[in-house]
Design a protein around this motif. Structure first.
Motif, PDB file in Angstrom:
ATOM      1  N   ASN A 107      -5.526   6.497   4.259  1.00 30.54           N
ATOM      2  CA  ASN A 107      -6.179   8.236   4.014  1.00 30.54           C
ATOM      3  C   ASN A 107      -5.951   8.855   2.822  1.00 30.54           C
ATOM      4  N   LYS A 143       0.425   0.678  15.149  1.00 34.63           N
ATOM      5  CA  LYS A 143       0.896   1.413  15.178  1.00 34.63           C
ATOM      6  C   LYS A 143       1.079   2.214  15.956  1.00 34.63           C
ATOM      7  N   VAL A 161      -2.646  -5.887   6.205  1.00 35.74           N
ATOM      8  CA  VAL A 161      -1.704  -5.081   6.231  1.00 35.74           C
ATOM      9  C   VAL A 161      -1.442  -3.817   7.716  1.00 35.74           C
ATOM     10  N   THR A 162      -2.892  -3.751   7.874  1.00 36.86           N
ATOM     11  CA  THR A 162      -2.609  -2.519   8.805  1.00 36.86           C
ATOM     12  C   THR A 162      -2.608  -2.700  10.250  1.00 36.86           C
ATOM     13  N   ARG A 193       2.244   7.166  16.274  1.00 39.49           N
ATOM     14  CA  ARG A 193       3.101   7.437  15.138  1.00 39.49           C
ATOM     15  C   ARG A 193       4.364   7.802  14.930  1.00 39.49           C
ATOM     16  N   ASN A 195      -8.707  -3.353  11.958  1.00 42.18           N
ATOM     17  CA  ASN A 195      -9.502  -3.279  10.651  1.00 42.18           C
ATOM     18  C   ASN A 195      -9.707  -4.042   9.705  1.00 42.18           C
ATOM     19  N   GLN A 196      -9.463  -4.585   9.795  1.00 45.05           N
ATOM     20  CA  GLN A 196      -9.952  -6.458   9.277  1.00 45.05           C
ATOM     21  C   GLN A 196     -10.820  -7.015   8.568  1.00 45.05           C
ATOM     22  N   THR A 197     -11.103  -6.180   7.170  1.00 43.69           N
ATOM     23  CA  THR A 197     -12.224  -6.276   6.531  1.00 43.69           C
ATOM     24  C   THR A 197     -12.013  -7.619   5.781  1.00 43.69           C
TER      25      THR A 197
HETATM   26  C1  LIG Z   1     -13.560   0.570   6.702  1.00 42.12           C
HETATM   27  C2  LIG Z   1     -12.217  -0.012   6.296  1.00 42.12           C
HETATM   28  C3  LIG Z   1     -11.397  -1.146   6.542  1.00 42.12           C
HETATM   29  C4  LIG Z   1     -10.637  -1.658   6.061  1.00 42.12           C
HETATM   30  N1  LIG Z   1      -9.583  -2.803   5.726  1.00 42.12           N
HETATM   31  C5  LIG Z   1      -8.234  -2.821   5.772  1.00 42.12           C
HETATM   32  C6  LIG Z   1      -8.339  -4.197   6.044  1.00 42.12           C
HETATM   33  O1  LIG Z   1      -9.104  -5.141   5.062  1.00 42.12           O
HETATM   34  N2  LIG Z   1      -6.993  -4.953   6.274  1.00 42.12           N
HETATM   35  C7  LIG Z   1      -6.291  -3.604   6.375  1.00 42.12           C
HETATM   36  O2  LIG Z   1      -4.579  -3.973   6.773  1.00 42.12           O
HETATM   37  N3  LIG Z   1      -6.299  -2.220   6.572  1.00 42.12           N
HETATM   38  C8  LIG Z   1      -7.862  -2.263   6.597  1.00 42.12           C
HETATM   39  N4  LIG Z   1      -8.194  -0.994   6.679  1.00 42.12           N
HETATM   40  C9  LIG Z   1      -6.928   0.334   7.512  1.00 42.12           C
HETATM   41  C10 LIG Z   1      -6.774   1.318   6.696  1.00 42.12           C
HETATM   42  O3  LIG Z   1      -5.887   0.948   5.419  1.00 42.12           O
HETATM   43  C11 LIG Z   1      -5.983   2.233   7.329  1.00 42.12           C
HETATM   44  O4  LIG Z   1      -6.495   2.331   8.499  1.00 42.12           O
HETATM   45  C12 LIG Z   1      -5.397   3.519   6.663  1.00 42.12           C
HETATM   46  O5  LIG Z   1      -4.389   2.881   5.548  1.00 42.12           O
HETATM   47  C13 LIG Z   1      -5.098   4.373   7.905  1.00 42.12           C
HETATM   48  O6  LIG Z   1      -4.502   3.793   8.863  1.00 42.12           O
HETATM   49  P1  LIG Z   1      -4.676   4.365  10.462  1.00 42.12           P
HETATM   50  O7  LIG Z   1      -5.785   4.184  10.049  1.00 42.12           O
HETATM   51  O8  LIG Z   1      -3.227   3.433  10.952  1.00 42.12           O
HETATM   52  O9  LIG Z   1      -3.290   5.880  10.530  1.00 42.12           O
HETATM   53  P2  LIG Z   1      -2.654   6.703  10.557  1.00 42.12           P
HETATM   54  O10 LIG Z   1      -2.142   6.148   8.550  1.00 42.12           O
HETATM   55  O11 LIG Z   1      -2.001   6.727  11.130  1.00 42.12           O
HETATM   56  O12 LIG Z   1      -3.260   8.147  10.060  1.00 42.12           O
HETATM   57  C14 LIG Z   1      -3.843   8.781  11.482  1.00 42.12           C
HETATM   58  C15 LIG Z   1      -3.585  10.112  11.182  1.00 42.12           C
HETATM   59  O13 LIG Z   1      -2.748  10.018  10.469  1.00 42.12           O
HETATM   60  C16 LIG Z   1      -3.152  11.359   9.254  1.00 42.12           C
HETATM   61  N5  LIG Z   1      -1.537  10.911   8.925  1.00 42.12           N
HETATM   62  C17 LIG Z   1      -1.060   9.620   7.974  1.00 42.12           C
HETATM   63  N6  LIG Z   1       0.174   9.873   7.432  1.00 42.12           N
HETATM   64  C18 LIG Z   1       0.564  11.221   7.261  1.00 42.12           C
HETATM   65  C19 LIG Z   1       1.284  11.576   6.765  1.00 42.12           C
HETATM   66  N7  LIG Z   1       2.412  10.805   5.889  1.00 42.12           N
HETATM   67  N8  LIG Z   1       1.966  12.823   7.353  1.00 42.12           N
HETATM   68  C20 LIG Z   1       0.944  13.072   8.124  1.00 42.12           C
HETATM   69  N9  LIG Z   1      -0.205  12.382   8.670  1.00 42.12           N
HETATM   70  C21 LIG Z   1      -0.362  12.234   8.607  1.00 42.12           C
HETATM   71  C22 LIG Z   1      -3.823  10.469   9.221  1.00 42.12           C
HETATM   72  O14 LIG Z   1      -4.531  11.928   7.755  1.00 42.12           O
HETATM   73  C23 LIG Z   1      -4.721  10.827   9.821  1.00 42.12           C
HETATM   74  O15 LIG Z   1      -5.314  11.685  10.461  1.00 42.12           O
HETATM   75  C24 LIG Z   1      -9.524  -0.346   6.849  1.00 42.12           C
HETATM   76  C25 LIG Z   1      -9.637   0.588   7.825  1.00 42.12           C
HETATM   77  C26 LIG Z   1     -11.465   1.332   7.457  1.00 42.12           C
HETATM   78  C27 LIG Z   1     -11.981   1.658   8.457  1.00 42.12           C
END
Ligand SMILES: Cc1cc2nc3c(=O)[nH]c(=O)nc-3n(C[C@H](O)[C@H](O)[C@H](O)COP(=O)(O)OP(=O)(O)OC[C@H]3O[C@@H](n4cnc5c(N)ncnc54)[C@H](O)[C@@H]3O)c2cc1C
Length: 515
Positions: A455, A154, A150-151, A157, A189-191
């Motif tokens: 998150n 980006k 999914v992720t 942002r 971050n693909q688990t």
């Molecule tokens: C250990 C681990 C395993 C994972 N496994 C998978 C997986 O298997 N498959 C997969 O696809 N992904 C996976 N992820 C990814 C995870 O789903 C994303 O990290 C998560 O969705 C958040 O996206 P991002 O890290 O890009 O942060 P963002 O969503 O871009 O956030 C960055 C910052 O912006 C803030 N923020 C976010 N949205 C908003 C908003 N609307 N308004 C204001 N502030 C906001 C957040 O609080 C954060 O501080 C994994 C992540 C980790 C750490």
């Protein structure tokens, strides 16, 4: 047909060579690579348990597509009972392996795609649903492990996908051919992806018409040409080399772990029968709503399992060093136990309070699911703090297993680390200490609680969207006599008793039961 552990391992070894990197070097043999050994062991364990009679009812189910016994990770949720089984399975498996099952996310991609494909066919006259169900049938019959990507990375942002200076910041369609599509871009971050058979790609965010090229959902075999993977670091990855891939090594904390990787799709061809959304921007939000409702339910199950294990490890340490009866220790341990039950309860409840989509898929209550994930981003961190508190400083700074066993300093180390309790040795204390270390700072377990599945803010945004603000205000208008229209107040009163999902607003999600 369900695969045995050996059949699964052989099937992974039989894949085409993949382009996987770690610490600047290409990994030649994934299944024999020390930092991946505990991960391979974890997913193998999930296959092994599916064959054990005591686990069969929990992690396998009779397929409504082909009548075979299939993994719950390849079967759609079709009832509240199915949703609850998923929660229970996530928790039970986490209590065994204490990490990601490696198979959950694929099932959640299916939970999103099934109803979204159905909606598109219904509204647009496309033929995605049948195509998707044919793919699902194939996955079920071969008992494949699927992972959802999914992720997207980006970039900045504030810029939508189409405005990114580097188009690869979001996975997108490069070319539409008669026989399929070509895609490129990054996912991070693909688990579990390195031990998946199939990668299911879905968009990461809602899209506007200008983002049409980025609205794509499809599936590709993990060993397809054109994919590069870079394994992510964990604080303890180099320890796998120290113990020479002996995953029983005490310094690893436990013999199961997961892994995450960065993925780059470089002009990867996807045949039409594996394309489930291509340009239908309006349905990306729907897909994500269905997907997150299930994904965030699962988070409560697996975090509950992790918290149970953490609570057990802290409780053992307390017994070992003789502080188990201290009032504050008992309070902290009980809070840890209640943390597990809180997220477990939310996960179960979101399954019970869900609804049936016209496709037959069961959608957990979205407000409760997002609340469940939100809670997972918070209270497990108190449990982590308590575990480290009870572990004590020497548990945090303990010498290595190698020093404990060395001819030079082994006896000094073991004497010093001996807890003084005749039931336990220094090495037992080291085992329990490393278990806690693994969960709280050696692996990505806490990162998973915080970010995996979204998150805190991502869950909050969705919970706000799915709260029925009119309903909660009307409750008080009727209760406090602010509503002057008596007939309307009486009608509202009756509707309260019939209402399902309480204060959840289902928005425009189609459902069979309109209450
Ligand atoms: C250990 C681990 C395993 C994972 N496994 C998978 C997986 O298997 N498959 C997969 O696809 N992904 C996976 N992820 C990814 C995870 O789903 C994303 O990290 C998560 O969705 C958040 O996206 P991002 O890290 O890009 O942060 P963002 O969503 O871009 O956030 C960055 C910052 O912006 C803030 N923020 C976010 N949205 C908003 C908003 N609307 N308004 C204001 N502030 C906001 C957040 O609080 C954060 O501080 C994994 C992540 C980790 C750490």
């Amino acid at each position: 047909m369900l695969m045995t552990k050996k059949q699964f391992q052989d099937s992974i070894r039989a894949r085409n060579p993949m382009n996987v990197w770690f610490l600047g070097k290409k990994i030649e043999n994934l299944t024999a690579f020390p930092p991946l050994a505990a991960s391979f062991n974890a997913i193998s364990k999930v296959y092994e348990l599916a064959q054990r009679p005591a686990w069969k009812d929990l992690i396998t189910v009779k397929s409504h597509l082909n009548g075979e016994d299939v993994s719950i990770y390849n079967a759609p949720l079709r009832s509240a009972e199915d949703a609850n089984r998923k929660t229970r399975a996530a928790r039970a498996l986490a209590e065994v392996i204490g990490c990601c099952t490696h198979r959950c996310t694929g099932s959640e991609a299916f939970a999103g795609l099934g109803p979204a494909c159905y909606d598109m066919d219904h509204d647009l006259g496309t033929h995605y649903f049948e195509r998707f169900m044919t793919f699902l049938d194939y996955v079920q019959k071969h008992d494949l492990t699927c992972t959802v990507t999914v992720t997207d990375v980006k970039g900045l942002r504030t810029l939508p996908p189409h405005a990114q200076p580097d188009k690869d910041m979001y996975v997108h369609v490069d070319e539409i051919r008669d026989d399929g599509i070509v895609i490129s871009g990054f996912k991070c971050n693909q688990t579990g992806i390195l031990f998946a058979h199939e990668i299911v790609i879905v968009p990461t965010t809602n899209m506007k018409p200008e983002d049409k090229d980025f609205a794509v959902a499809c599936a590709v075999p993990a060993d397809s040409p054109g994919i590069t993977f870079v394994l992510g670091r964990t604080p303890q990855d180099k320890r796998f080399f120290e113990v020479n891939d002996d995953i029983e090594g005490i310094d690893l904390g436990k013999k199961y772990a997961d892994h995450q990787a960065l993925v780059y799709f470089d002009k990867v061809f996807v045949p039409n029968d594996r394309v489930f959304l291509c340009g239908e921007v309006k349905y990306v939000g729907r897909l994500l709503s269905y997907f997150t409702a299930v994904h965030r339910l699962t988070a409560g199950g697996c975090k509950a399992g992790g918290c149970s294990a953490l609570c057990g490890a802290a409780s053992l340490i307390a017994d070992m060093i003789g502080v188990q009866k201290a009032g504050h220790i008992r309070t902290k341990l009980t809070e840890m136990s209640m943390t597990a039950e809180t997220v477990y309860g939310l996960s179960l409840a979101s399954g019970v309070e869900g609804f049936q989509h016209p496709s037959g898929f069961w959608i957990p209550n979205p407000l409760m699911s997002h609340t469940c994930k939100y809670t997972c981003t918070k209270i497990p961190f108190d449990a982590v703090r308590y575990a480290r508190d009870i572990l004590a400083g020497f548990g945090e700074t303990a010498p290595s297993e190698m020093d404990m066993r060395s001819a030079g300093v082994g006896s000094i180390c073991q004497r010093a680390f001996n807890p003084g309790n005749p039931d336990y040795t220094a090495l037992d204390r080291l085992r329990a200490s490393r278990f806690i270390e693994h969960m709280v700072r050696g692996s990505n377990w806490t990162a998973m609680a915080l970010h995996g599945g979204g998150n805190q803010e991502a869950s909050t945004v969705m919970a706000r969207m799915y709260t029925d603000w009119d309903y909660v205000k009307e409750l008080v208008k009727v209760a406090a006599g602010i509503e002057k229209d008596t007939a309307k107040a009486e009608e509202f009163l009756d509707s309260i008793g019939k209402r399902k999902g309480r204060i959840c607003n289902y928005g425009d999600l189609p459902k069979i039961d309109k209450n």
